[in-house]
Design a protein around this motif. Sequence first.
Motif, PDB file in Angstrom:
ATOM      1  N   ASP A 151       0.825  -1.218   0.000  1.00  0.00           N
ATOM      2  CA  ASP A 151       0.000   0.000   0.000  1.00  0.00           C
ATOM      3  C   ASP A 151       0.862   1.273   0.000  1.00  0.00           C
ATOM      4  N   GLN A 152       0.601   2.190  -0.949  1.00  0.00           N
ATOM      5  CA  GLN A 152       1.426   3.415  -1.063  1.00  0.00           C
ATOM      6  C   GLN A 152       0.654   4.698  -0.741  1.00  0.00           C
ATOM      7  N   THR A 153      -0.530   4.563  -0.121  1.00  0.00           N
ATOM      8  CA  THR A 153      -1.296   5.779   0.183  1.00  0.00           C
ATOM      9  C   THR A 153      -0.518   6.717   1.103  1.00  0.00           C
ATOM     10  N   TYR A 154       0.376   6.161   1.927  1.00  0.00           N
ATOM     11  CA  TYR A 154       1.185   7.019   2.806  1.00  0.00           C
ATOM     12  C   TYR A 154       1.868   8.120   1.979  1.00  0.00           C
ATOM     13  N   PHE A 155       2.395   7.748   0.823  1.00  0.00           N
ATOM     14  CA  PHE A 155       3.135   8.708  -0.013  1.00  0.00           C
ATOM     15  C   PHE A 155       2.217   9.589  -0.858  1.00  0.00           C
ATOM     16  N   LEU A 156       0.933   9.197  -0.919  1.00  0.00           N
ATOM     17  CA  LEU A 156      -0.020   9.913  -1.778  1.00  0.00           C
ATOM     18  C   LEU A 156      -0.945  10.808  -0.959  1.00  0.00           C
ATOM     19  N   THR A 304      -7.414   6.367  12.610  1.00  0.00           N
ATOM     20  CA  THR A 304      -6.085   5.791  12.851  1.00  0.00           C
ATOM     21  C   THR A 304      -5.071   6.603  12.046  1.00  0.00           C
ATOM     22  N   ALA A 305      -3.804   6.436  12.400  1.00  0.00           N
ATOM     23  CA  ALA A 305      -2.756   7.207  11.707  1.00  0.00           C
ATOM     24  C   ALA A 305      -1.491   6.379  11.596  1.00  0.00           C
ATOM     25  N   LYS A 306      -0.716   6.718  10.563  1.00  0.00           N
ATOM     26  CA  LYS A 306       0.639   6.162  10.426  1.00  0.00           C
ATOM     27  C   LYS A 306       1.616   7.324  10.490  1.00  0.00           C
ATOM     28  N   GLN A 340       8.634  14.166   8.734  1.00  0.00           N
ATOM     29  CA  GLN A 340       7.993  13.007   8.112  1.00  0.00           C
ATOM     30  C   GLN A 340       6.482  13.244   8.013  1.00  0.00           C
ATOM     31  N   ALA A 341       5.798  12.377   7.279  1.00  0.00           N
ATOM     32  CA  ALA A 341       4.357  12.553   7.097  1.00  0.00           C
ATOM     33  C   ALA A 341       3.578  11.816   8.186  1.00  0.00           C
ATOM     34  N   GLY A 354      -0.426  15.160   6.623  1.00  0.00           N
ATOM     35  CA  GLY A 354       0.309  16.415   6.769  1.00  0.00           C
ATOM     36  C   GLY A 354       1.754  16.130   7.140  1.00  0.00           C
ATOM     37  N   THR A 355       2.469  17.214   7.448  1.00  0.00           N
ATOM     38  CA  THR A 355       3.876  17.079   7.846  1.00  0.00           C
ATOM     39  C   THR A 355       3.979  17.219   9.359  1.00  0.00           C
ATOM     40  N   ILE A 356       4.691  16.311   9.981  1.00  0.00           N
ATOM     41  CA  ILE A 356       4.886  16.366  11.437  1.00  0.00           C
ATOM     42  C   ILE A 356       5.785  17.559  11.754  1.00  0.00           C
ATOM     43  N   ASP A 357       5.246  18.482  12.566  1.00  0.00           N
ATOM     44  CA  ASP A 357       5.976  19.716  12.811  1.00  0.00           C
ATOM     45  C   ASP A 357       6.500  19.784  14.242  1.00  0.00           C
ATOM     46  N   GLU A 358       5.639  19.441  15.198  1.00  0.00           N
ATOM     47  CA  GLU A 358       6.024  19.524  16.607  1.00  0.00           C
ATOM     48  C   GLU A 358       5.618  18.249  17.306  1.00  0.00           C
TER      49      GLU A 358
END
Length: 370
Positions: A151-156, A304-306, A340-341, A354-358
């Motif tokens: 599964d590549q949805t993480y990158f999409l 849920t989240a990755k 990272q995402a 999104g992008t992990i910021d804090e």
Amino acid sequence: MKENKNTRVVVGMSGGVDSSVAALLLKEQGYDVVGIFMKNWDDTDEFGVCTATEDFDDVVRVCNQLDIPYYSVNFEKQYWDKVFTYFLDEYKAGRTPNPDVMCNKEIKFKAFLDHALSLGADYLATGHYAQVARDENGSIQMLRGADDNKDQTYFLNQLSSDVLEKVMFPLGHLPKPEVRKIAADYGLVTAAKKDSTGICFIGERNFKTFLSEYLPAQPGKMMTLDGIEKGNHDGLMYYTIGQRQGLGIGGSGDPWFVVGKNLEDNYLYVAQGYHNDYLYSDSLVATDINWVQPDQIEETFTCTAKFRYRQKDSEVTVTVKDDKAYVAFKESQRAITPGQAVVFYQGDICLGGGTIDEIIKDNKALQYVG
Ligand SMILES: Nc1ncnc2c1ncn2[C@@H]1O[C@H](COP(=O)(O)OP(=O)(O)OP(=O)(O)O)[C@@H](O)[C@H]1O
């Protein structure tokens, strides 16, 4: 509905087995298929690691086998401006970027998609393992690829429903071994070609050497969070949160891990033990948020989240405010990494990301980047 033969689909062809089979399946379904290879990196550099020339040769051979037209298009400048510059800037800021996410957002599904549409295409297809579907109201959603392992949805996660309207993922419902079998049964020249690994422009070469070609390294001190000096580091950009290898701190007791960075003093914070408390956090703040179906997102919801690609989902509560997502973890998480995402799911539906910021623990931002 247009008939398939009147529907033009540009297939992004990398010279790999996945995009070869994507083109084959669409051709078998009767679409007007055009293969396009995109060149994003100058492969004439001294390292010779980028295999664009060989890959395009494979695209030509596959397109000849399938009897479809092919082209090559050059996006080196766009890739440099939008992906590589971001990549270097993030490292400069002490973070760990995800160039694949940015490449999908800015190049494959923006510059390249626009190019395909300008050639009269109705759709752009790629060999990604993800699925486009419609919900009961007819609105477009993105689902995980059927093959859990691929599964590549993480990158999409940065694709919107407007973009997905124009996109096909012909392999999304297939397990990878089946894709290889289809390629072998058809005798595609790429049937047994090795999967690409790593970041395309770095290839198999040493990451540290590569990065030092572009960013000056600034060696500094390795410190514990109690202020004890543990040695020297080669430059903060070379390290990522949770990293164990390459610290060179031996001695007795548990191994040492990177737990934070202090840009101002150029300190790399280290702590002992895989389960060291400093590696764990209970929430994060994400920026650059994209929701695939924004009108379906509530102010606060559970899903849920990755936090990295190869990871099982974890339960989270998301609060959306001022273009940011505040993400509280049900169970504390180890080694979350800024840059990272973070990608959100409801069952098999990818909601966006999104992008992990804090990164936050006990209501305080951790000293990951200071
Ligand atoms: N240089 C390229 N030109 C055109 N399309 C590309 C290129 N690189 C990747 N793509 C498209 O993006 C998809 C996913 O790319 P990724 O780098 O993840 O490749 P992959 O999963 O190894 O697939 P493949 O086996 O096709 O190389 C590919 O299947 C292809 O459709």
